[in-house]
Design a protein around this motif. Structure first.
Motif, PDB file in Angstrom:
ATOM      1  N   PHE A   1      -0.998  -6.867  -4.009  1.00  0.00           N
ATOM      2  CA  PHE A   1      -0.729  -6.131  -5.244  1.00  0.00           C
ATOM      3  C   PHE A   1      -1.814  -6.408  -6.279  1.00  0.00           C
ATOM      4  CE2 PHE A   1       1.181  -5.659  -9.453  1.00  0.00           C
ATOM      5  CZ  PHE A   1       1.783  -4.409  -9.359  1.00  0.00           C
ATOM      6  N   ASP A  38       0.829  -1.210   0.000  1.00  0.00           N
ATOM      7  CA  ASP A  38       0.000   0.000   0.000  1.00  0.00           C
ATOM      8  C   ASP A  38       0.864   1.262   0.000  1.00  0.00           C
ATOM      9  OD1 ASP A  38      -2.156  -1.713   0.137  1.00  0.00           O
ATOM     10  OD2 ASP A  38      -2.523  -1.389   2.285  1.00  0.00           O
ATOM     11  N   GLN A  78       3.935   1.578  -1.104  1.00  0.00           N
ATOM     12  CA  GLN A  78       4.597   1.738  -2.400  1.00  0.00           C
ATOM     13  C   GLN A  78       3.607   2.123  -3.500  1.00  0.00           C
ATOM     14  OE1 GLN A  78       8.268  -0.956  -3.099  1.00  0.00           O
ATOM     15  NE2 GLN A  78       6.959  -2.155  -1.752  1.00  0.00           N
ATOM     16  N   ARG A  79       2.371   1.710  -3.360  1.00  0.00           N
ATOM     17  CA  ARG A  79       1.331   2.209  -4.274  1.00  0.00           C
ATOM     18  C   ARG A  79       1.228   3.725  -4.128  1.00  0.00           C
ATOM     19  NH1 ARG A  79      -0.156  -1.123  -8.435  1.00  0.00           N
ATOM     20  NH2 ARG A  79      -1.450  -2.881  -7.831  1.00  0.00           N
ATOM     21  N   GLY A 101       4.366   5.473  -5.502  1.00  0.00           N
ATOM     22  CA  GLY A 101       4.160   5.483  -6.943  1.00  0.00           C
ATOM     23  C   GLY A 101       5.331   5.063  -7.798  1.00  0.00           C
ATOM     24  N   GLN A 150       2.356  -0.134 -12.386  1.00  0.00           N
ATOM     25  CA  GLN A 150       3.480  -0.512 -11.547  1.00  0.00           C
ATOM     26  C   GLN A 150       3.761  -1.997 -11.719  1.00  0.00           C
ATOM     27  OE1 GLN A 150       1.505   1.170  -7.900  1.00  0.00           O
ATOM     28  NE2 GLN A 150       3.512   2.109  -7.543  1.00  0.00           N
ATOM     29  N   ALA A 154      -3.335   0.581  -9.127  1.00  0.00           N
ATOM     30  CA  ALA A 154      -2.376   1.675  -9.056  1.00  0.00           C
ATOM     31  C   ALA A 154      -3.137   2.963  -8.750  1.00  0.00           C
ATOM     32  CB  ALA A 154      -1.617   1.796 -10.375  1.00  0.00           C
ATOM     33  N   THR A 165      -5.240  -4.654  -5.497  1.00  0.00           N
ATOM     34  CA  THR A 165      -5.311  -3.202  -5.373  1.00  0.00           C
ATOM     35  C   THR A 165      -4.889  -2.533  -6.681  1.00  0.00           C
ATOM     36  OG1 THR A 165      -3.055  -3.136  -4.489  1.00  0.00           O
ATOM     37  CG2 THR A 165      -4.861  -3.216  -2.893  1.00  0.00           C
TER      38      THR A 165
END
Length: 376
Positions: free
Chosen positions: A176, A132, A134-135, A138, A187, A181, A179
């Motif tokens: 990942f 989350d 790192q989402r 970005g 990503q 981007a 969820t």
């Protein structure tokens, strides 16, 4: 993210490739300057692009999560818009940084409880919230959350740690995939091979990582104190298993010689703080060898820092002037040295790529390893 191999060396496992991301293309092999807190120390983004010719930089989840925090990065629309770097970014999961906080962290199946090095506040990193985070940051390429084992490491600890890292990897991939981007670009998630210096664990981990069929794969837990030959041996074992049609990223490596030897083993991507950290202390990497610019022998040397590099900094400033700045602790000295060292690292991987495509990499590498390892 796409990866294509354009050429390969006939006498080693070196290859020249191209990674395509929504923020631009990356020619491999590539070195990625480390911008831990969203900036490469002492270097402007324009210098990264125009002088150093960097194609991708790193940000770090642990540091960016703590400061400046996710709210401002989200408000800006991601790290590129926050820091002004328009090219691709890779974010490390923070696993290595948490590992280094050995006195103030606790590892459990849930994740890692740790205290901030800034103010002592308590935090928890789990495979899910690291994805989350790192989402929100970005990065174009983001890393799975893993445990980086120390060296030396007893086999039972390495075994248990690896099993947990693999369980964490599944949780990372599940999160990942569930969820979206947060911004208008895609990503890619890279798993990380672990296993300390035990060949059976490394092979097992490489097989597990490959089975997740992600766009690229990383090798972690090396360059943490083990002998260089051991690092090469483990890297070779892993590269024999990881898919050839996907980029391989050797994390935290290393010296110019380390990079050249690892390219020969089949590695495509590298990062390390060494060029900028050593630069600030007056150690320069050049095409002819290593220079300690503080040494008195450079006091009257008015020749360019490195005549073989074409960049503005390496050509325009003399060794004598840079020595004066470093000895005087002038900020400009750290800037010049940092830009030069990064320019050299990017020149080195670009030249390796040219030699691979030209069919002369193996002999060039042997000669260049000796040259860049020597001290002037």
């Amino acid at each position: 993210m796409e990866f294509n191999i354009l050429d390969a060396d006939a006498q080693s496992n070196a290859r020249a490739g191209l990674i395509k991301t929504d923020h631009g293309e990356i020619e491999t092999p590539i070195f990625m300057p480390v911008g831990t807190a969203g900036s490469v120390k002492a270097v402007h983004q324009r210098e990264l692009k125009d002088d150093i010719e960097a194609q991708i930089i790193l940000g770090n989840t642990y540091h960016l999560y703590l400061r400046p925090g996710l709210d401002i990065i989200r408000a800006a629309g991601g790290l590129q818009r926050f820091n002004g770097w328009q090219g691709p970014i890779l974010t490390d999961s923070g696993g290595y940084q948490v590992y280094s906080l050995s006195d103030t962290r606790k590892i459990t199946e849930e994740g890692v409880h740790f205290k901030s090095h800034i103010d002592g506040s308590k935090h928890l990193f789990t495979p899910e919230n690291v994805i989350d985070i790192q989402r929100a940051i970005g990065g174009d390429i983001i890393m799975a959350f893993d445990e980086c084992t120390p060296y030396p490491c007893e086999y039972p600890y390495a075994r248990n740690s690896l099993d947990m890292t693999h369980r964490w990897l599944k949780r990372c991939c599940d999160r990942f995939d569930q969820t979206p981007a947060l911004y208008e670009y895609s990503q890619a998630l890279f798993p990380i091979v672990q296993g300390s210096t035990y060949a059976d664990l490394r092979k097992e981990s490489a097989e597990v990582v490959a089975s997740f069929e992600r766009p690229g794969n990383a090798i972690g837990g090396l360059a943490v104190g083990e002998p260089a030959e051991m690092m090469y041996k483990m890297t070779d074992e892993v590269c024999q298993i990881l898919p050839k049609n996907k980029p391989r990223y050797l994390m935290g490596v290393g010296t110019p010689a380390n990079i050249l030897e690892s390219i020969a083993l089949g590695i495509d991507m590298f990062d390390c703080v060494m060029p900028t950290r050593n630069a600030r202390n007056g150690m320069l990497f050049t095409s002819e060898g290593i220079i300690n610019i503080k040494n008195k022998k450079w006091q009257d040397d008015l020749s360019p820092i490195d005549e073989n590099l074409g960049g503005y900094v390496s050509q325009s400033y003399s060794k004598a002037y840079l020595r004066h700045l470093i000895i005087s602790k002038e900020i400009l000295g750290a800037q010049i040295a940092s830009i030069h060292n990064l320019s050299f690292y990017l020149w080195l991987v670009k030249e390796a790529r040219r030699q691979i495509i030209g069919g002369s990499f193996a002999s060039w590498k042997t000669a260049m390893v000796k040259k860049v390892s020597g001290r002037l």
